[in-house]
Design an enzyme around this catalytic site. Sequence first.
Site, mmCIF file in Angstrom:
data_model
loop_
_atom_site.group_PDB
_atom_site.id
_atom_site.type_symbol
_atom_site.label_atom_id
_atom_site.label_comp_id
_atom_site.label_asym_id
_atom_site.label_seq_id
_atom_site.Cartn_x
_atom_site.Cartn_y
_atom_site.Cartn_z
ATOM 1 N N ARG A 1 0.816 -1.234 -0.211
ATOM 2 C CA ARG A 1 -0.019 -0.029 -0.062
ATOM 3 C C ARG A 1 0.861 1.532 0.000
ATOM 4 O O ARG A 1 0.656 2.233 -0.723
ATOM 5 C CB ARG A 1 -1.214 0.094 1.195
ATOM 6 N N ASP B 1 -7.152 18.571 -14.549
ATOM 7 C CA ASP B 1 -7.542 17.399 -14.950
ATOM 8 C C ASP B 1 -6.845 17.265 -16.577
ATOM 9 O O ASP B 1 -7.487 17.868 -17.358
ATOM 10 C CB ASP B 1 -8.902 16.955 -14.714
ATOM 11 N N LYS C 1 -7.836 6.102 -19.356
ATOM 12 C CA LYS C 1 -7.995 6.614 -20.899
ATOM 13 C C LYS C 1 -6.906 6.735 -21.635
ATOM 14 O O LYS C 1 -6.235 5.512 -22.061
ATOM 15 C CB LYS C 1 -8.653 8.103 -20.717
ATOM 16 N N TYR D 1 -16.516 16.080 -16.404
ATOM 17 C CA TYR D 1 -17.052 14.599 -16.272
ATOM 18 C C TYR D 1 -18.072 14.409 -15.114
ATOM 19 O O TYR D 1 -17.840 14.884 -14.088
ATOM 20 C CB TYR D 1 -15.546 13.681 -15.857
HETATM 21 C C1 LIG Z 1 -11.776 13.699 -17.597
HETATM 22 C C2 LIG Z 1 -12.051 12.503 -16.690
HETATM 23 N N1 LIG Z 1 -11.620 12.716 -15.371
HETATM 24 C C3 LIG Z 1 -11.656 11.683 -14.455
HETATM 25 C C4 LIG Z 1 -12.365 10.575 -14.947
HETATM 26 C C5 LIG Z 1 -12.658 9.660 -13.958
HETATM 27 O O1 LIG Z 1 -11.673 8.544 -14.047
HETATM 28 P P1 LIG Z 1 -11.903 6.617 -13.987
HETATM 29 O O2 LIG Z 1 -13.324 6.394 -14.484
HETATM 30 O O3 LIG Z 1 -10.577 6.260 -13.944
HETATM 31 O O4 LIG Z 1 -12.278 6.884 -12.296
HETATM 32 C C6 LIG Z 1 -13.096 10.558 -16.038
HETATM 33 C C7 LIG Z 1 -13.735 9.137 -16.635
HETATM 34 O O5 LIG Z 1 -14.213 9.240 -17.593
HETATM 35 C C8 LIG Z 1 -12.646 11.476 -17.254
HETATM 36 O O6 LIG Z 1 -13.177 11.426 -18.336
#
Ligand SMILES: Cc1ncc(COP(=O)(O)O)c(C=O)c1O
Length: 380
Positions: A49, A174, A199, A101
């Site tokens: 961890r 992000d 992604k 998101y």
């Molecule tokens: C721009 C963005 N940030 C964060 C996330 C969340 O990531 P995760 O699905 O890996 O938890 C997503 C998921 O689609 C996303 O498109």
Amino acid sequence: MPIPKLSTLFAQAGSRRDPATGAISVPIYQTASFSHPALGRSTGFDYSRTSNPTRLALEETLAAADGGARGFAFASGLAALDTLLRLFAPGDRIVVTEDLYGGTFRLFERVFRPLGIDARYVDTADTAAVGRAIEDPRVRAVFVETPTNPLLKIADLRALAVLTRARGVLLIVDNTFLTPCLQRPLELGADVVTYSATKFLAGHNDVVAGALVARTPELADKIAFLQNACGAVLGPQDAWLTLRGLKTLPLRLRQQQENAIAIASWLAGHPRVRRVLYPGLPSHPGHEILVREGSGFGGMIACEVEDPARIPAILENVRVFLFAESLGGVESLITYPAVQTHADIDPATRERLGINASLLRLSVGIEDADDLIRDLAAVL
Ligand SMILES: Cc1ncc(COP(=O)(O)O)c(C=O)c1O
């Protein structure tokens, strides 16, 4: 030795880490614990961890790619963000991109708002609006998704960093859609970068993962504490898969972007398409910002079709695109944000933002662009 270019860094990610055997691919250290040579001595690893050699190889690669002090890998993008948001305390306010998101919105609204952390949503592509919002003394951070999901709005990160630094608040970005290959927020003045590594970074629609990269050692120490204290870490198998994906990230992105430019240009001339949102089109309002601050436009497109009644047939009849949530992988996906990824945002807000019943999102993969265009032509 000069700092390697990103394609060199990524191609050799995890190599040269096992001098005992010379393994070129970093081993998957599938172990929970590590034995100690003696009391008070450690190999550098105690418990997975806290740290695991496979995860560390990924974390060091991500830190180097973004030019940060340290990287951290988590069980998902939302787990990364959940850990990061524990830096804040009840009464704190965070200025957040208004079209982002849906899962991130849900985390702010349903998990952190009840804990006293207030998200204030603004259009972060409007620097002046962010400037006004951070005048509130409760603001501790600005959280920016750019390009936004799904409308692909672009924030001027350099300008936002001037604002956040002047007020001593964190700028969190992000960078899921562009990755360090196409946009390097820490160099533009951000303090932390967050990723859904599910992604583009991992890139094969086969692993769920997340990451944070912190610019300064001080902030990295706080995140390291939280990562270990909260424990939402990425397992060694998934860390290895993410590293394996990263090796081809620059190549994949190049093809995805080339395909996206071809598809966006074609969609822009289609009579059944009302509006195309792709930052690579010179008509896109954020195009100039990315020309200045980034090195590409990525593989995501949003478009509004003329007749929303056709959407069920479009989604059912695509043969090359797959009708699915998620994005960034080698396979092209088509998504209906209003009912899939952004269902957690209330309908009135969705409509105001433009996440409407006519909007489709395309994640363009590495297939042949002509096949993808023929597929869209057939369903449109
Ligand atoms: C721009 C963005 N940030 C964060 C996330 C969340 O990531 P995760 O699905 O890996 O938890 C997503 C998921 O689609 C996303 O498109």
